[in-house]
Scaffold this motif. Structure first.
Motif, mmCIF file in Angstrom:
data_model
loop_
_atom_site.group_PDB
_atom_site.id
_atom_site.type_symbol
_atom_site.label_atom_id
_atom_site.label_comp_id
_atom_site.label_asym_id
_atom_site.label_seq_id
_atom_site.Cartn_x
_atom_site.Cartn_y
_atom_site.Cartn_z
ATOM 1 N N VAL A 195 35.815 -8.403 10.781
ATOM 2 C CA VAL A 195 34.791 -7.728 9.909
ATOM 3 C C VAL A 195 35.435 -7.510 8.396
ATOM 4 C CG1 VAL A 195 32.910 -6.496 8.841
ATOM 5 C CG2 VAL A 195 33.341 -6.751 11.281
ATOM 6 N N HIS A 196 34.900 -8.327 7.881
ATOM 7 C CA HIS A 196 36.166 -9.036 6.061
ATOM 8 C C HIS A 196 35.313 -7.433 4.954
ATOM 9 C CE1 HIS A 196 36.547 -10.151 1.848
ATOM 10 N NE2 HIS A 196 37.701 -10.479 2.427
ATOM 11 N N SER A 197 34.130 -6.931 4.818
ATOM 12 C CA SER A 197 33.285 -6.083 4.366
ATOM 13 C C SER A 197 32.545 -5.878 4.236
ATOM 14 C CB SER A 197 33.517 -7.442 2.780
ATOM 15 O OG SER A 197 33.803 -8.620 2.726
ATOM 16 N N LEU B 143 27.025 -7.376 5.606
ATOM 17 C CA LEU B 143 28.674 -7.089 5.530
ATOM 18 C C LEU B 143 29.378 -8.658 6.193
ATOM 19 C CD1 LEU B 143 29.911 -8.410 8.955
ATOM 20 C CD2 LEU B 143 27.856 -6.101 9.144
ATOM 21 N N ILE C 188 35.507 -2.243 8.609
ATOM 22 C CA ILE C 188 36.650 -3.730 8.624
ATOM 23 C C ILE C 188 37.862 -3.335 9.647
ATOM 24 C CG2 ILE C 188 37.349 -4.074 6.211
ATOM 25 C CD1 ILE C 188 35.920 -2.776 4.808
#
Length: 284
Positions: free
Chosen positions: A10-12, A18, A57
């Motif tokens: 999960v990046h952002s 997301l 994240i």
């Protein structure tokens, strides 16, 4: 992504969605809310609320290419792609549709006076509203805009890559304002059949350099824009300009302008800027 097993993180995370990072590529998972993302998987709000409450994240996400399944490892959420409808993110104008660039410029100009957000590109809202394409101003940004506008008037000639590089990554945020601006120009170029010239051609030449020039999110918007894939808020506004059924210009413009803190305004300016720049080109 790989057809077998790939791991991402999960990046952002945002209010309505997301991003998952698989190397240099991102996948958006979230609600559409009138802004379908071209590299996105769109789910119901209640499902995203559950996902957002349990993920974080850096969480590992697994893509199973054989089962076409996206799995959030920590929170045990699985998204089965085969059970979902395909998402279309390209505009196909009706046969025989002729672009009316003078009319489009006037209509977008009339709508622009209702903008209440300040853009992030570096010009004031007042400067953007009074922008005459091709007029050189006092600031470096205005001079670059004038040079870019003048270059677009000769689509048969390659752009100087420095003109486009000046805007790539310019500004703050996950999608810097300069990138939103250029994506707006690319959308108009695709609509006019000019995707093999102008900004679109230059961005394709710079694809290998993009990760060093801007954010990962912007890179993925460029990856999508090069073959002609854009967010639905952009496509809907273009459809309203073409006067396609069920697309109201005022509603579509408002939806785009409401995207992000400045993303929508900067993209809107990119669309308008391209129309102003191309409207006197022979054939249009």
């Amino acid at each position: 992504m790989s057809q077998t097993r790939s791991l991402g993180v999960v990046h952002s995370i945002f209010t309505n969605g997301l991003n998952i990072s698989f190397g240099d590529y991102l996948v958006f998972v979230g609600t559409e809310y009138g802004n379908g993302v071209p590299f996105g998987i769109h789910i119901e709000s209640y499902l995203y609320d559950r996902l957002a409450a349990e993920t974080f994240i850096g969480e590992v996400v697994e893509w199973n290419g054989l089962r076409k399944r996206l799995s959030f490892v920590n929170c045990n959420v699985h998204i089965h792609i085969l059970l979902m409808q395909e998402f279309h993110c390209r505009l196909e104008p009706p046969p025989g549709t002729a672009p009316d660039l003078n009319g489009w410029a006037a209509r977008l100009g009339e709508m622009a006076v209702r903008i209440t957000k300040e853009p992030g590109l570096g010009l004031s809202l007042e400067s953007i509203l009074s922008w005459p394409a091709g007029t050189e101003g006092d600031s470096e940004l205005e001079r670059q805009l004038a040079s870019l506008s003048q270059a677009l008037k000769t689509p048969n000639l390659p752009l100087d890559t420095s003109l486009v590089k000046y805007f790539i990554g310019r500004g703050q945020g996950l999608t810097p304002s300069g990138d939103d601006f250029l994506v707006g120009i690319m959308a108009i170029e695709h609509l006019l059949g000019l995707a093999d010239s102008g900004v679109s051609r230059t961005v394709r030449l710079l694809l290998q350099e993009l990760t060093a020039l801007t954010t990962q999110v912007s890179v993925n918007y460029y990856y999508s824009a090069c073959p002609g894939d854009f967010s639905t808020v952009i496509l809907d506004l273009l459809a309203s300009l073409l006067e396609m059924p069920d697309f109201d210009l005022e509603e579509c413009a408002e939806a785009l302008l409401n995207v992000g803190s400045t993303s929508g305004v900067d993209t809107y300016f990119g669309l308008w800027f391209a129309i102003l720049s191309y409207k006197n080109v022979i054939g249009f």
